[in-house]
Design a protein around this motif. Structure first.
Motif, PDB file in Angstrom:
ATOM      1  N   PRO A  25       0.839  -1.202   0.000  1.00  0.00           N
ATOM      2  CA  PRO A  25       0.000   0.000   0.000  1.00  0.00           C
ATOM      3  C   PRO A  25       0.875   1.254   0.000  1.00  0.00           C
ATOM      4  O   PRO A  25       1.949   1.275   0.596  1.00  0.00           O
ATOM      5  N   TRP A  26       0.408   2.308  -0.683  1.00  0.00           N
ATOM      6  CA  TRP A  26       1.094   3.581  -0.571  1.00  0.00           C
ATOM      7  C   TRP A  26       0.961   4.100   0.854  1.00  0.00           C
ATOM      8  O   TRP A  26       0.035   3.730   1.577  1.00  0.00           O
ATOM      9  N   ARG A  79      -1.608   7.736   4.789  1.00  0.00           N
ATOM     10  CA  ARG A  79      -2.726   6.950   4.287  1.00  0.00           C
ATOM     11  C   ARG A  79      -3.686   6.617   5.423  1.00  0.00           C
ATOM     12  O   ARG A  79      -3.288   6.187   6.508  1.00  0.00           O
ATOM     13  N   TRP A 246       5.531   5.398  -1.534  1.00  0.00           N
ATOM     14  CA  TRP A 246       5.463   4.026  -1.039  1.00  0.00           C
ATOM     15  C   TRP A 246       6.548   3.802   0.020  1.00  0.00           C
ATOM     16  O   TRP A 246       7.485   4.613   0.141  1.00  0.00           O
TER      17      TRP A 246
END
Length: 253
Positions: A25-26, A79, A246
């Motif tokens: 996942p970023w 995020r 990332w």
């Protein structure tokens, strides 16, 4: 599909990248505003002494290049979390050159200055980046950006510059210097053991403009041992780009 979803899909399209994103996942989203790219040629032998041997240097027209890049970060957030007031917007200044590992062209930073304490600590801790705190201002006066930076606790690293775009926006053509320096979708660093690490990034191709600048002060190069071959930089401007980053991964598996 709604217009918003279509727009989001286009914004985060990664088909222009030349290698796939990590299967992870970023981690962070940010916007970069009012960037100046000021690039100076440097002899490769001089540059090689300053960059870890494990990171192969890139060159254009037989020269290495060092970029001094002032800009403003906005909309910074992790995020899954909202933006935190006081940490989501701040000026930044970086000094960088260009390397490729395993055929993946990227950026190597000699230094990064930021005014935000948490951003500096986080980048040092989690991304092994040479961030330093600085007192910084960025003021937009019509089309001119007035930027100043002074690293804290030293008089050796100062930068002051006024810059502005001088052309309509354009996308870099294949094979040009502006494409070579801008279309790079990762940064490189090393850990304490000297292992090369890569942080992948995603954004749309850069929309650039020609630029002009008045440099009032710039000790960011010489005081890091960077000896330029020409003191007249190549200048470009970019108004805004949205970016996702990332986690760090090993550059060589």
């Amino acid at each position: 599909m709604s217009a918003d979803k279509n727009s989001n899909k286009e914004l985060w399209d990664d088909s222009h990248r030349t290698w796939p994103l990590p299967n992870l996942p970023w981690t962070m989203k940010q916007n970069w505003h009012n960037l100046l790219f000021a690039h100076y040629p440097v002899k490769l032998d001089d540059l090689r002494r300053l960059v870890p041997e494990v990171l192969p240097l890139d060159s254009f027209n037989g020269m290495g290049w060092v970029g001094v890049v002032p800009f403003e970060m906005k909309g910074v957030r992790l995020r899954g979390l909202p933006r935190v007031k006081g940490t989501d917007q701040f000026p930044e200044l970086n000094v960088r050159t260009y390397v490729s590992v395993d055929g993946k062209p990227g950026v190597y930073f000699f230094s990064l200055e930021a005014s935000n304490k948490l951003a500096v600590w986080s980048a040092q801790t989690f991304y092994h980046l040479p961030y330093k705190r600085a007192d910084m201002t960025l003021v937009k006066n019509d089309s001119t950006i007035e930027f100043e930076s002074k690293r804290r606790n030293t008089n050796d690293f100062n930068f002051a510059c006024n810059y502005r775009p001088t052309s309509e926006p354009f996308y870099a053509k294949k094979g040009t210097f502006e494409e070579w320096m801008s279309e790079r979708y990762c940064l490189y660093t090393t850990n304490k053991k000297g292992v090369p690490l890569r942080c992948d990034i995603l954004h749309q191709p850069w929309q650039l403009q020609n630029a002009e600048a008045e440099f009032k002060q710039n000790t960011m190069l010489y005081n890091q041992g960077i000896l330029v071959a020409d003191e007249n930089p190549i200048l470009y401007f970019s108004k805004k780009i949205e970016v996702r980053t990332w986690p760090l991964v090993r550059a060589l598996e």
